[in-house]
Design a protein around this motif. Structure first.
Motif, PDB file in Angstrom:
ATOM      1  N   ASN A  42      -8.121  18.635  -8.476  1.00 48.24           N
ATOM      2  CA  ASN A  42      -8.629  19.343  -7.295  1.00 48.24           C
ATOM      3  C   ASN A  42      -8.483  18.522  -6.018  1.00 48.24           C
ATOM      4  OD1 ASN A  42     -10.606  17.408  -7.547  1.00 48.24           O
ATOM      5  ND2 ASN A  42     -12.255  18.824  -8.012  1.00 48.24           N
ATOM      6  N   GLY A  43      -8.016  17.280  -6.123  1.00 49.98           N
ATOM      7  CA  GLY A  43      -7.751  16.472  -4.943  1.00 49.98           C
ATOM      8  C   GLY A  43      -8.933  15.694  -4.409  1.00 49.98           C
ATOM      9  N   ASN A  44     -10.055  15.683  -5.106  1.00 48.19           N
ATOM     10  CA  ASN A  44     -11.222  14.920  -4.655  1.00 48.19           C
ATOM     11  C   ASN A  44     -11.072  13.453  -5.047  1.00 48.19           C
ATOM     12  OD1 ASN A  44     -12.527  17.106  -3.540  1.00 48.19           O
ATOM     13  ND2 ASN A  44     -13.494  17.662  -5.464  1.00 48.19           N
ATOM     14  N   CYS A  45     -10.273  12.732  -4.289  1.00 40.97           N
ATOM     15  CA  CYS A  45     -10.075  11.327  -4.613  1.00 40.97           C
ATOM     16  C   CYS A  45      -9.665  10.561  -3.360  1.00 40.97           C
ATOM     17  CB  CYS A  45      -9.024  11.179  -5.708  1.00 40.97           C
ATOM     18  SG  CYS A  45      -7.486  11.996  -5.354  1.00 40.97           S
ATOM     19  N   VAL A  46      -9.565   9.270  -3.525  1.00 45.92           N
ATOM     20  CA  VAL A  46      -9.115   8.402  -2.445  1.00 45.92           C
ATOM     21  C   VAL A  46      -7.801   7.760  -2.860  1.00 45.92           C
ATOM     22  CG1 VAL A  46     -11.424   7.937  -1.560  1.00 45.92           C
ATOM     23  CG2 VAL A  46     -10.436   6.419  -3.271  1.00 45.92           C
ATOM     24  N   GLU A  47      -7.080   7.285  -1.871  1.00 45.94           N
ATOM     25  CA  GLU A  47      -5.838   6.556  -2.105  1.00 45.94           C
ATOM     26  C   GLU A  47      -6.000   5.153  -1.537  1.00 45.94           C
ATOM     27  OE1 GLU A  47      -2.500  10.012  -1.882  1.00 45.94           O
ATOM     28  OE2 GLU A  47      -3.341   9.341   0.024  1.00 45.94           O
ATOM     29  N   VAL A  48      -5.353   4.199  -2.170  1.00 44.67           N
ATOM     30  CA  VAL A  48      -5.416   2.805  -1.750  1.00 44.67           C
ATOM     31  C   VAL A  48      -4.007   2.336  -1.425  1.00 44.67           C
ATOM     32  CG1 VAL A  48      -6.032   0.460  -2.460  1.00 44.67           C
ATOM     33  CG2 VAL A  48      -7.408   2.391  -3.227  1.00 44.67           C
ATOM     34  N   GLY A  49      -3.886   1.622  -0.315  1.00 42.96           N
ATOM     35  CA  GLY A  49      -2.603   1.040   0.082  1.00 42.96           C
ATOM     36  C   GLY A  49      -2.776  -0.436   0.384  1.00 42.96           C
ATOM     37  N   ARG A  50      -1.725  -1.192   0.180  1.00 41.64           N
ATOM     38  CA  ARG A  50      -1.780  -2.631   0.475  1.00 41.64           C
ATOM     39  C   ARG A  50      -1.528  -2.890   1.955  1.00 41.64           C
ATOM     40  NH1 ARG A  50      -0.373  -6.759  -3.785  1.00 41.64           N
ATOM     41  NH2 ARG A  50      -0.876  -5.679  -5.710  1.00 41.64           N
ATOM     42  N   ILE A  51      -2.266  -3.847   2.477  1.00 40.86           N
ATOM     43  CA  ILE A  51      -2.007  -4.364   3.821  1.00 40.86           C
ATOM     44  C   ILE A  51      -2.000  -5.881   3.705  1.00 40.86           C
ATOM     45  CG2 ILE A  51      -2.994  -2.406   5.089  1.00 40.86           C
ATOM     46  CD1 ILE A  51      -5.530  -4.139   5.469  1.00 40.86           C
ATOM     47  N   ALA A  52      -1.487  -6.553   4.702  1.00 34.79           N
ATOM     48  CA  ALA A  52      -1.463  -8.006   4.674  1.00 34.79           C
ATOM     49  C   ALA A  52      -2.885  -8.544   4.536  1.00 34.79           C
ATOM     50  CB  ALA A  52      -0.821  -8.542   5.947  1.00 34.79           C
ATOM     51  N   GLY A  53      -3.153  -9.238   3.458  1.00 32.35           N
ATOM     52  CA  GLY A  53      -4.454  -9.858   3.262  1.00 32.35           C
ATOM     53  C   GLY A  53      -5.554  -8.933   2.786  1.00 32.35           C
ATOM     54  N   GLY A  54      -5.234  -7.715   2.348  1.00 32.18           N
ATOM     55  CA  GLY A  54      -6.304  -6.825   1.911  1.00 32.18           C
ATOM     56  C   GLY A  54      -5.829  -5.472   1.439  1.00 32.18           C
ATOM     57  N   ALA A  55      -6.667  -4.455   1.699  1.00 36.14           N
ATOM     58  CA  ALA A  55      -6.391  -3.101   1.230  1.00 36.14           C
ATOM     59  C   ALA A  55      -6.821  -2.082   2.284  1.00 36.14           C
ATOM     60  CB  ALA A  55      -7.141  -2.834  -0.068  1.00 36.14           C
ATOM     61  N   ALA A  56      -6.207  -0.910   2.201  1.00 35.54           N
ATOM     62  CA  ALA A  56      -6.574   0.223   3.059  1.00 35.54           C
ATOM     63  C   ALA A  56      -6.945   1.373   2.135  1.00 35.54           C
ATOM     64  CB  ALA A  56      -5.414   0.611   3.958  1.00 35.54           C
ATOM     65  N   VAL A  57      -7.912   2.197   2.553  1.00 33.67           N
ATOM     66  CA  VAL A  57      -8.385   3.324   1.750  1.00 33.67           C
ATOM     67  C   VAL A  57      -8.416   4.562   2.627  1.00 33.67           C
ATOM     68  CG1 VAL A  57     -10.290   4.183   0.317  1.00 33.67           C
ATOM     69  CG2 VAL A  57      -9.866   1.729   0.461  1.00 33.67           C
ATOM     70  N   ARG A  58      -7.968   5.697   2.058  1.00 34.17           N
ATOM     71  CA  ARG A  58      -8.016   6.952   2.802  1.00 34.17           C
ATOM     72  C   ARG A  58      -8.353   8.108   1.859  1.00 34.17           C
ATOM     73  NH1 ARG A  58      -1.581   8.113   3.977  1.00 34.17           N
ATOM     74  NH2 ARG A  58      -1.005   8.514   1.799  1.00 34.17           N
ATOM     75  N   ASP A  59      -8.793   9.202   2.451  1.00 37.92           N
ATOM     76  CA  ASP A  59      -9.117  10.423   1.719  1.00 37.92           C
ATOM     77  C   ASP A  59      -7.813  11.156   1.434  1.00 37.92           C
ATOM     78  OD1 ASP A  59      -9.893  12.989   0.894  1.00 37.92           O
ATOM     79  OD2 ASP A  59     -11.473  13.153   2.389  1.00 37.92           O
ATOM     80  N   SER A  60      -7.560  11.462   0.168  1.00 41.01           N
ATOM     81  CA  SER A  60      -6.297  12.116  -0.178  1.00 41.01           C
ATOM     82  C   SER A  60      -6.217  13.554   0.327  1.00 41.01           C
ATOM     83  CB  SER A  60      -6.068  12.083  -1.695  1.00 41.01           C
ATOM     84  OG  SER A  60      -7.054  12.834  -2.356  1.00 41.01           O
ATOM     85  N   LYS A  61      -7.358  14.162   0.629  1.00 41.52           N
ATOM     86  CA  LYS A  61      -7.355  15.544   1.144  1.00 41.52           C
ATOM     87  C   LYS A  61      -7.148  15.601   2.648  1.00 41.52           C
ATOM     88  CE  LYS A  61     -11.295  16.541  -0.315  1.00 41.52           C
ATOM     89  NZ  LYS A  61     -12.584  17.153  -0.466  1.00 41.52           N
ATOM     90  N   ASP A  62      -7.429  14.497   3.349  1.00 49.39           N
ATOM     91  CA  ASP A  62      -7.325  14.494   4.809  1.00 49.39           C
ATOM     92  C   ASP A  62      -6.664  13.206   5.275  1.00 49.39           C
ATOM     93  OD1 ASP A  62      -7.547  15.062   7.474  1.00 49.39           O
ATOM     94  OD2 ASP A  62      -9.721  14.848   7.563  1.00 49.39           O
ATOM     95  N   ARG A  63      -5.418  13.052   4.930  1.00 52.22           N
ATOM     96  CA  ARG A  63      -4.688  11.821   5.253  1.00 52.22           C
ATOM     97  C   ARG A  63      -4.568  11.591   6.752  1.00 52.22           C
ATOM     98  NH1 ARG A  63      -0.723  13.557   0.615  1.00 52.22           N
ATOM     99  NH2 ARG A  63      -1.730  12.475  -1.113  1.00 52.22           N
ATOM    100  N   SER A  64      -4.604  12.656   7.524  1.00 48.96           N
ATOM    101  CA  SER A  64      -4.469  12.518   8.976  1.00 48.96           C
ATOM    102  C   SER A  64      -5.707  11.909   9.626  1.00 48.96           C
ATOM    103  CB  SER A  64      -4.165  13.876   9.612  1.00 48.96           C
ATOM    104  OG  SER A  64      -5.278  14.751   9.455  1.00 48.96           O
ATOM    105  N   ALA A  65      -6.809  11.804   8.890  1.00 52.90           N
ATOM    106  CA  ALA A  65      -8.043  11.232   9.429  1.00 52.90           C
ATOM    107  C   ALA A  65      -7.973   9.711   9.551  1.00 52.90           C
ATOM    108  CB  ALA A  65      -9.234  11.621   8.559  1.00 52.90           C
TER     109      ALA A  65
END
Length: 61
Positions: free
Chosen positions: A15-38
């Motif tokens: 149903n898409g109720n989850c988060v996505e994680v991406g790598r950044i230099a020295g850490g991590a980024a997190v976003r809502d998979s339903k509203d990536r533009s946020a």
């Protein structure tokens, strides 16, 4: 900072109720998979490890 390849857990629900994680230099980024533009939140490596440890030890229960 632009995060690298975004990933979501293999345990994510269809149903898409989850988060996505991406790598950044020295850490991590997190976003809502339903509203990536946020946008996304970032954490240093130390902050990310502390968060994961808290999740794994049920500190949010």
């Amino acid at each position: 900072m632009t995060p690298g390849k975004w990933r979501k857990s293999r345990y994510s629900q269809p149903n898409g109720n989850c988060v996505e994680v991406g790598r950044i230099a020295g850490g991590a980024a997190v976003r809502d998979s339903k509203d990536r533009s946020a946008g996304h939140l970032t954490a240093t490596g130390t902050q990310w490890r502390a968060f994961l440890n808290a999740v794994k030890t049920d500190r949010f229960a």
